[in-house]
Design a protein around this motif. Structure first.
Motif, short mmCIF file in Angstrom:
data_model
loop_
_atom_site.label_atom_id
_atom_site.label_comp_id
_atom_site.label_asym_id
_atom_site.label_seq_id
_atom_site.Cartn_x
_atom_site.Cartn_y
_atom_site.Cartn_z
N LEU A 4 0.70 -1.10 0.04
CA LEU A 4 0.03 -0.12 0.00
C LEU A 4 1.00 1.21 0.19
O LEU A 4 0.63 2.13 -0.72
N ASN A 5 1.97 1.37 0.77
CA ASN A 5 2.73 2.47 0.91
C ASN A 5 3.37 2.73 -0.46
O ASN A 5 3.28 3.98 -1.06
N ARG A 6 3.90 1.60 -1.20
CA ARG A 6 4.68 2.07 -2.58
C ARG A 6 3.51 2.53 -3.49
O ARG A 6 3.83 3.62 -4.25
N ALA A 7 2.21 1.81 -3.44
CA ALA A 7 1.27 2.61 -4.38
C ALA A 7 0.93 3.82 -4.08
O ALA A 7 0.76 4.78 -5.07
N VAL A 8 0.66 4.40 -2.90
CA VAL A 8 0.06 5.65 -2.74
C VAL A 8 1.52 6.64 -2.77
O VAL A 8 1.15 7.61 -3.33
N GLN A 9 2.58 5.99 -2.43
CA GLN A 9 3.82 7.23 -2.76
C GLN A 9 4.02 7.27 -4.09
O GLN A 9 4.40 8.51 -4.55
N ALA A 10 3.78 6.19 -5.07
CA ALA A 10 3.86 6.49 -6.23
C ALA A 10 2.59 7.40 -6.81
O ALA A 10 3.09 8.44 -7.72
N MET A 11 1.58 7.26 -6.10
CA MET A 11 0.75 8.33 -6.66
C MET A 11 0.79 9.83 -6.18
O MET A 11 0.54 10.67 -6.78
N LEU A 12 1.65 9.80 -5.14
CA LEU A 12 1.56 11.29 -4.53
C LEU A 12 2.84 11.78 -5.47
O LEU A 12 3.12 12.95 -5.43
N PHE A 13 4.00 11.05 -5.88
CA PHE A 13 5.01 11.50 -6.88
C PHE A 13 4.50 11.90 -7.84
O PHE A 13 4.86 12.99 -8.56
N GLY A 14 3.29 11.20 -8.49
CA GLY A 14 2.69 11.76 -9.86
C GLY A 14 2.03 13.20 -9.56
O GLY A 14 2.09 13.80 -10.45
N MET A 15 1.59 13.06 -8.44
CA MET A 15 0.70 14.49 -8.21
C MET A 15 1.66 15.55 -8.16
O MET A 15 1.60 16.70 -8.55
N VAL A 16 2.92 15.37 -7.69
CA VAL A 16 3.83 16.51 -7.57
C VAL A 16 4.67 16.78 -8.74
O VAL A 16 4.66 17.94 -9.08
N MET A 49 5.50 20.33 -13.20
CA MET A 49 6.79 20.40 -12.98
C MET A 49 7.42 21.30 -13.98
O MET A 49 8.45 21.96 -13.96
N ASP A 50 6.94 21.08 -15.37
CA ASP A 50 7.37 21.70 -16.44
C ASP A 50 6.75 23.34 -16.72
O ASP A 50 7.25 23.90 -17.82
N SER A 83 -3.26 21.09 -11.88
CA SER A 83 -1.90 21.11 -12.00
C SER A 83 -1.15 21.96 -12.27
O SER A 83 0.15 21.99 -12.01
N ARG A 84 -1.58 23.08 -12.80
CA ARG A 84 -0.74 24.19 -13.21
C ARG A 84 -0.74 25.34 -12.31
O ARG A 84 0.22 25.83 -12.09
N ASN A 85 -1.65 25.43 -11.38
CA ASN A 85 -1.80 26.16 -10.21
C ASN A 85 -1.03 25.45 -8.86
O ASN A 85 -1.12 26.25 -7.82
N GLY A 86 -0.72 24.21 -9.04
CA GLY A 86 -0.22 23.65 -8.01
C GLY A 86 -1.01 23.08 -6.73
O GLY A 86 -0.37 22.63 -5.87
N GLU A 87 -2.27 22.92 -7.10
CA GLU A 87 -3.17 22.36 -6.08
C GLU A 87 -3.04 20.87 -5.68
O GLU A 87 -3.03 20.60 -4.52
N GLU A 88 -2.80 20.14 -7.02
CA GLU A 88 -2.47 18.87 -6.60
C GLU A 88 -1.08 18.64 -5.94
O GLU A 88 -0.82 17.64 -5.15
N ALA A 89 -0.19 19.32 -6.28
CA ALA A 89 1.21 18.84 -5.85
C ALA A 89 0.85 19.46 -4.37
O ALA A 89 1.89 19.15 -3.29
N MET A 90 0.29 20.71 -3.95
CA MET A 90 0.38 21.33 -2.75
C MET A 90 -0.34 20.22 -1.81
O MET A 90 0.11 20.01 -0.56
N PHE A 103 11.53 21.87 -5.54
CA PHE A 103 11.45 22.45 -7.15
C PHE A 103 10.57 22.68 -7.65
O PHE A 103 10.74 22.81 -9.14
N HIS A 104 9.50 22.65 -7.11
CA HIS A 104 8.10 22.98 -7.97
C HIS A 104 8.18 24.30 -8.54
O HIS A 104 8.45 25.37 -7.74
N PRO A 105 7.53 24.57 -9.51
CA PRO A 105 7.39 26.09 -10.03
C PRO A 105 6.58 26.96 -9.34
O PRO A 105 6.74 28.16 -9.30
N VAL A 106 5.65 26.29 -8.54
CA VAL A 106 4.53 27.07 -8.05
C VAL A 106 5.11 27.47 -6.45
O VAL A 106 5.66 26.51 -5.80
N VAL A 107 5.16 28.70 -6.08
CA VAL A 107 6.02 29.29 -4.97
C VAL A 107 5.21 28.68 -3.66
O VAL A 107 6.08 28.19 -2.99
N LYS A 108 3.80 28.39 -3.53
CA LYS A 108 3.34 28.11 -2.39
C LYS A 108 3.56 26.48 -2.24
O LYS A 108 3.74 25.99 -0.88
N VAL A 109 3.92 25.67 -3.20
CA VAL A 109 4.25 24.41 -2.86
C VAL A 109 5.82 24.10 -2.69
O VAL A 109 6.14 23.43 -1.60
#
Length: 744
Positions: free
Chosen positions: A156-168, A172-173, A190-197, A226-232
């Motif tokens: 479960l941890n690997r699956a959820v962590q992979a999901m969180l990696f994808g959200m961050v 990024m570009d 994804s552009r305003n950083g809500e998912e990554a946040m 290293f995310h381009p959105v400052v709040k993230v």
């Protein structure tokens, strides 16, 4: 037939009967299932039509899904597709109902945690309802924590962590917009950083609760730096710095601080009971604890810094972001990046030489938040930092902060900053500049004097040869006479011969065993008990890596490596190259070679060293003994708080002791209220406590005790001066008459 009509109209009754006997009511359930499929097709075309009836049917099916697993196999996918594809067109009540039905299916083990979290995570940035967002967040955290309660659920941890990696990684570009002025318009979460946040916030919460404590968790938040959105970026940086300034954006589920005045007022009005008094005391204690935690200074997240993968590349990327987007970021955000870069550099002893060229431009006494910048500068220095890179920084600090044209606080801050840099790299300053700074110990300002003396004491201990002869002191001169010079830059220290104070621990253990009559050779029996609470949990990747080890036989010819004659000659040093043997009078303890020291042993060793230092101070050991005792006590206090005292510094170390600032209105009122404690309201302490009979003094008594300068300008005194001879005679006659009456 009548029963079927009745049950069709009453879903809760049908739900109860199905749970008791699923086989007997299968036809009624299939009737409702067909009805659900027909309404679902209508609902997908027009979500506003028959929404209430659709919610009732989904709630009914989610409750009885375990009774008919084959018939309801596609039901979870129906709910997931409705939430993910038609979320914006659904009403708030329908969203609530569908999410709760999914959670119900998870509680009944109809779906797995991965299936549930795959739906809930994308809903976090899209949800506008704070109550639903809090419910989703709590559900995610509870599900992951429950799955890892007894043992780590690596799948479960690997699956959820992979999901969180994808959200961050999403977004990024994008181009870095910075946080000066208005942010550029962006489309999609994804552009305003809500998912990554949200990915960063959920990862931080799981780390804080102790569910995830491995390197993969740190890698998710490190990617957010290293995310381009400052709040993230800011949320990720705050994780490593240990601060919680972004708490208001995370919708924390903790309750607000209770109002103590309202609690006391309610207790005074309501009926007085023993349970109510206990409850009030508990609430007041909880409020005090929360207030103390809120006002307590934040400690840096040192374990997370140690778990960084490839810290050199991480530090170089942070510096690249800081240097490239210097004009786009605000000063506060740049200071955050400086602090993170400095702590990573200091913790891992890295070299990012461009950082010292960059930070020089901010070293001015009129710069906003310059103490934080000076802390970041000192934090980034260590013994492997080249002195040539620090020489321009030290010169700039001396020219900007230490001169007669600035105030005492500025001079003290400059000298303290130079001292903290030189503490980590003693060769960063020149002898002439050091002599000029040490001369400030004759200043009239106490803060400047303390800063200069601190720099002087530092070099008396680490490198007295750089001081003038009259400034070295007795102990430093004796150490120079014994040829104990510090190591030049780039030379590593020799191997440790002994642990300081270990003989104290050896004598203490021998004395305890002699009192108890325990055999001195019987060691190691209580080692397991001494290690309780200090075991470190192994990483999840260590188990898989252990399977890849290959057993190698000792008699393998390819692996038998013998030393050649040249290597043997190198191993035998010449007489000139042999290291100095310890002094014969110096006693070396053999405890470290005969016993594995536990953390409890080191804690006891620190206590014994403090006791020995206290005795040395009481017997007249001098200022050096006092400084050693203060250092040991500070190390003990920092160790109890779980922080490394030599790893991080604060702004107080840079500013030094300062004059007490003038109290504001709130502080004055607090002082007044504190002075009124323990006395009656509006009561005179003098008149009621210091007399045999409680009474206050009269105005005439008060006037007699007034100073002469207070009554010289009063009307009574001025009237006496201007009185005529006749008025004086009348007053004298009246006084004589009153005296006669009093006498008789």
């Amino acid at each position: 037939m009548a029963r079927g009509v009745l049950l069709t109209a009453n879903l809760p009754q049908l739900q109860n009967l199905i749970k008791r006997d699923p086989a007997a009511y299968k036809e009624e359930f299939l009737q409702q299932w067909n009805h659900y499929n027909s309404i679902r097709q209508i609902f997908q075309l027009n979500p506003d039509e028959q929404a209430a009836h659709f919610r009732e049917l989904t709630a009914f099916i989610s409750q009885v899904a375990t009774c008919y697993p084959k018939e309801t196999a596609e039901f979870p996918s129906h709910l997931s597709s409705l939430l993910l594809e038609n979320y914006t067109s659904l009403s708030p009540d329908t969203r609530w109902s569908l999410v709760q039905n999914l959670v119900t299916l998870r509680n009944k083990n109809v779906i797995t945690s991965v299936q549930l979290l795959t739906v809930l995570f994308p809903l976090l940035p899209r949800t506008t309802s704070s109550s639903l967002r809090t419910f989703i967040k709590k559900t995610i955290l509870t599900d992951i924590r429950t799955a890892n309660m007894r043992s780590k659920n690596h799948k479960l941890n690997r699956a959820v962590q992979a999901m969180l990696f994808g959200m961050v990684e999403q977004g990024m570009d994008a181009e870095v917009a910075g946080d000066k002025g208005k942010l550029r318009a962006s489309s999609g979460p994804s552009r305003n950083g809500e998912e990554a946040m949200w990915a960063v916030l959920m990862t931080k919460e799981l780390w804080r609760k102790g569910v995830w404590t491995d390197a993969k968790t740190v890698s998710i938040i490190a990617l957010g730096c290293f995310h381009p959105v400052v709040k993230v970026q800011s949320a990720s940086v705050h994780f490593f710095l240990g601060s919680d300034e972004e708490k208001e954006d995370s919708d924390d589920e903790s309750e607000d601080e209770p109002n103590t005045k309202a609690l006391q007022h309610r207790h005074e009005i309501n009926k007085k009971t023993r349970s109510g008094s206990k409850k009030l005391t508990k609430q007041l204690k909880s409020a005090k604890k929360k207030r103390a935690q809120k006002n307590a200074p934040s400690a840096p997240n040192f374990p997370a810094l140690q778990l960084l993968h490839d810290p050199q590349t991480f530090a170089e990327k942070i510096y690249d972001i800081l240097n490239r987007y210097d004009k786009r970021f605000s000063l506060d955000h740049k200071i955050l990046l400086m602090q993170l870069l400095a702590r990573v550099t200091g913790a891992h002893k890295l070299c990012v030489l461009g950082f010292y060229t960059y930070i020089v431009r901010y070293l001015a006494y009129h710069q906003l938040r310059v103490p934080s910048i000076l802390v970041a500068l000192a934090q980034s220095v260590h013994e492997l930092t080249p002195p040539d890179a620090l020489a321009p920084v030290i010169t700039k600090l001396a020219h900007e902060f230490v001169h007669p044209g600035v105030g005492g606080e500025v001079i003290a801050a400059g000298i303290n900053a130079i001292r903290e840099v030189c503490r980590r790299q003693p060769w960063a300053i020149e002898e002439d500049l050091l002599g000029d700074l040490v001369d400030y110990r004759k200043s009239r300002d106490k803060a400047v004097t303390a800063a200069a003396r601190g720099l002087l004491h530092l070099y008396r201990e680490i490198n007295p040869s750089m001081l003038k002869r009259r400034e070295r002191g007795k102990e430093a001169s004796m150490s120079l006479a014994a040829n104990t010079q510090p190591k030049p830059f780039g030379h590593s220290a020799e191997a440790a011969i002994d642990i300081e104070g270990l003989t104290l621990l050896e004598d203490h253990l021998k004395a305890l065993r002699a009192e108890d009559g325990v055999d001195l050779d019987a060691e190691g029996e209580d080692d397991e008990a001494a290690w309780e609470g200090w075991d470190v949990e192994s990483d999840s990747s260590s188990d898989s890596e252990a399977e890849d080890w290959i057993n190698v036989d000792d008699d393998d010819d390819d692996l038998n490596i013998s030393d050649s004659e040249d290597e043997k000659e190198k191993k035998e040093p010449d007489d000139a190259e042999k290291t100095e043997e310890p002094d014969a009078a110096t006693r070396l303890s053999t405890l470290a070679t005969t016993k594995i020291l536990t953390p409890a042993d080191f804690a006891l060793l620190n206590e014994l060293r403090i006791q020995a230092a206290t005795k040395a101070v009481e017997s007249g050991g001098g200022s050096r003994a006092k400084r050693k005792l203060a250092m040991l006590q500070a190390t003990k206090a920092a160790t109890q708080e779980g922080d490394d005292p030599s790893a991080f510094i604060s702004e107080n170390d840079i500013l030094g002791p300062r004059k007490k600032a003038k109290a504001d209105y709130a502080e004055r009122m607090e002082s007044i209220a504190k002075g009124r404690e323990g006395r009656e309201k509006f009561g005179s302490y003098k008149g009621k406590k210091r007399k045999d009979v409680a009474s206050s003094s009269t105005n005439r008594e008060k006037a007699r005790n007034k100073p002469i300068m207070m009554i010289m300008a009063s009307g009574a005194v001025r009237g006496k001066k201007k009185a005529s001879l006749r008025e004086k005679q009348q007053k004298l006659r009246a006084h004589i008459d009153r005296a006669k009456k009093a006498h008789h």
